[in-house]
Design a protein around this motif. Structure first.
Motif, PDB file in Angstrom:
ATOM      1  N   TRP A   1      56.827 -84.981 -80.812  1.00 34.02           N
ATOM      2  CA  TRP A   1      56.205 -83.759 -81.311  1.00 34.02           C
ATOM      3  C   TRP A   1      54.688 -83.906 -81.326  1.00 34.02           C
ATOM      4  CZ3 TRP A   1      60.092 -86.308 -84.152  1.00 34.02           C
ATOM      5  CH2 TRP A   1      61.347 -85.702 -84.142  1.00 34.02           C
ATOM      6  N   ARG A   2      54.017 -82.837 -80.905  1.00 35.11           N
ATOM      7  CA  ARG A   2      52.556 -82.760 -81.013  1.00 35.11           C
ATOM      8  C   ARG A   2      52.218 -81.845 -82.182  1.00 35.11           C
ATOM      9  NH1 ARG A   2      48.686 -85.879 -79.425  1.00 35.11           N
ATOM     10  NH2 ARG A   2      49.341 -85.857 -77.232  1.00 35.11           N
TER      11      ARG A   2
ATOM     12  N   ALA B   1      53.874 -78.372 -80.168  1.00 33.31           N
ATOM     13  CA  ALA B   1      54.588 -78.531 -78.902  1.00 33.31           C
ATOM     14  C   ALA B   1      55.554 -79.693 -79.068  1.00 33.31           C
ATOM     15  CB  ALA B   1      53.620 -78.792 -77.752  1.00 33.31           C
TER      16      ALA B   1
ATOM     17  N   VAL C   1      58.933 -82.143 -76.959  1.00 32.51           N
ATOM     18  CA  VAL C   1      59.706 -82.475 -75.784  1.00 32.51           C
ATOM     19  C   VAL C   1      60.844 -83.401 -76.202  1.00 32.51           C
ATOM     20  CG1 VAL C   1      58.286 -84.483 -75.178  1.00 32.51           C
ATOM     21  CG2 VAL C   1      59.576 -83.302 -73.383  1.00 32.51           C
TER      22      VAL C   1
ATOM     23  N   GLY D   1      61.480 -79.297 -72.602  1.00 32.07           N
ATOM     24  CA  GLY D   1      60.317 -78.981 -73.408  1.00 32.07           C
ATOM     25  C   GLY D   1      59.030 -79.258 -72.653  1.00 32.07           C
ATOM     26  N   ASP D   2      57.971 -79.491 -73.399  1.00 31.57           N
ATOM     27  CA  ASP D   2      56.624 -79.640 -72.852  1.00 31.57           C
ATOM     28  C   ASP D   2      56.337 -81.115 -72.582  1.00 31.57           C
ATOM     29  OD1 ASP D   2      53.954 -79.649 -72.247  1.00 31.57           O
ATOM     30  OD2 ASP D   2      53.305 -78.558 -74.030  1.00 31.57           O
ATOM     31  N   ARG D   3      56.490 -81.517 -71.327  1.00 29.37           N
ATOM     32  CA  ARG D   3      56.313 -82.928 -71.001  1.00 29.37           C
ATOM     33  C   ARG D   3      54.872 -83.415 -71.135  1.00 29.37           C
ATOM     34  NH1 ARG D   3      58.465 -83.769 -65.373  1.00 29.37           N
ATOM     35  NH2 ARG D   3      59.991 -82.346 -66.201  1.00 29.37           N
ATOM     36  N   THR D   4      53.901 -82.491 -71.222  1.00 29.53           N
ATOM     37  CA  THR D   4      52.529 -82.949 -71.417  1.00 29.53           C
ATOM     38  C   THR D   4      52.345 -83.598 -72.788  1.00 29.53           C
ATOM     39  OG1 THR D   4      51.741 -80.811 -72.265  1.00 29.53           O
ATOM     40  CG2 THR D   4      51.646 -81.160 -69.879  1.00 29.53           C
ATOM     41  N   VAL D   5      53.279 -83.362 -73.715  1.00 30.29           N
ATOM     42  CA  VAL D   5      53.250 -84.076 -74.993  1.00 30.29           C
ATOM     43  C   VAL D   5      53.344 -85.585 -74.761  1.00 30.29           C
ATOM     44  CG1 VAL D   5      54.451 -84.407 -77.194  1.00 30.29           C
ATOM     45  CG2 VAL D   5      54.209 -82.112 -76.243  1.00 30.29           C
TER      46      VAL D   5
ATOM     47  N   ALA E   1      50.089 -84.249 -67.159  1.00 34.62           N
ATOM     48  CA  ALA E   1      48.875 -83.680 -67.727  1.00 34.62           C
ATOM     49  C   ALA E   1      47.750 -83.599 -66.715  1.00 34.62           C
ATOM     50  CB  ALA E   1      48.417 -84.504 -68.934  1.00 34.62           C
TER      51      ALA E   1
END
Length: 253
Positions: free
Chosen positions: A19-20, A100, A102, A230-234, A239
């Motif tokens: 989690w971010r 955000a 993932v 989810g958001d893999r940039t987390v 990125a």
């Protein structure tokens, strides 16, 4: 909760939730880190679970902490049990806090060593993996050896940043000092093996480990990445706009 070990079935599913959070959410995140470890371990179908702080992945040292990213590594009895996480009190609490998130679904390939006195991923037989793999290292440092260990980290961290096939990396830990680990995601198993055993800085660290006696307890595990939701940039994955990471992996049957 019944930790896996020798004689125990290798789990079909291990999840890594990351989690971010906002910087202003740090007090609430620290409250969650204090309250939720026991609640996470008590969820139905959980064999083993750890809530973890993370680092940026630039140095893997005490000054590398990322106070806006938190993680949970969970070993499940079954995918059906894992499906209940999002609706659990722990899952809902972190979802409210996160900006955000993932989830990485993992299948154990190899594991050696112990974590908190047990073998959470059993004794996987190895075998092939098609696509990305995730490497997890975890160690409890001997206090008397911590300084020499931290001095040995920078060359390895610098080499890792430029390693071919590296998709994401960050530090993890159960406490700010003494309990340290790394998560790294690789394009395929060959890239991971090339760095782990052929890169001079990392090979030197492997050779020094038994002679230096850095660790009171250590674990290394490798997993096939079955899915990323989810958001893999987390994770720091994709990125930089890597075109090879536009779609999440889904392990072939």
């Amino acid at each position: 909760m019944s930790p896996a070990g020798r004689g125990e079935p290798v789990p079909d599913l291990v999840t890594l939730h990351v989690w971010r959070t906002a910087r202003g959410g740090l007090p609430r995140a620290l409250v969650r880190m204090a309250r939720d470890p026991r609640r996470l371990r008590a969820l139905p179908g959980v064999r083993f679970a750890k809530l973890l702080g993370t680092g940026t992945g630039t140095g893997f040292g005490p000054g590398d902490a990322d106070l806006t990213r938190w993680a949970a590594l969970t070993v499940w009895d079954s995918p059906a049990a894992a499906a209940g996480f999002d609706g659990s009190p722990v899952g809902r609490a972190w979802a409210r806090l996160a900006r955000a998130a993932v989830r990485v679904d993992l299948r154990p390939l190899t594991s050696r060593g112990e974590w908190s006195g047990c073998r959470p991923f059993g004794d996987p037989p190895g075998g092939p993996a098609d696509g990305p793999v995730l490497a997890l290292t975890r160690a409890r440092l001997r206090p008397a050896r911590a300084v020499t260990f931290w001095r040995a980290v920078p060359p390895v961290a610098a080499a890792l940043r430029a390693a071919p096939g590296l998709l994401a990396r960050f530090g993890v830990g159960e406490a700010p000092l003494g309990w340290q680990g790394t998560v790294s995601v690789w394009r395929d198993p060959a890239d991971l093996v090339a760095f782990a055993y052929r890169h001079p800085e990392h090979r030197d660290a492997i050779i020094r480990t038994p002679t230096e006696g850095w660790y009171a307890e250590e674990l290394f595990a490798r997993f096939a990445v079955r899915d990323v939701v989810g958001d893999r940039t987390v994770l720091g994955w994709g990125a930089d706009g890597d075109p090879g990471t536009a779609e999440g992996p889904r392990e072939r049957a």
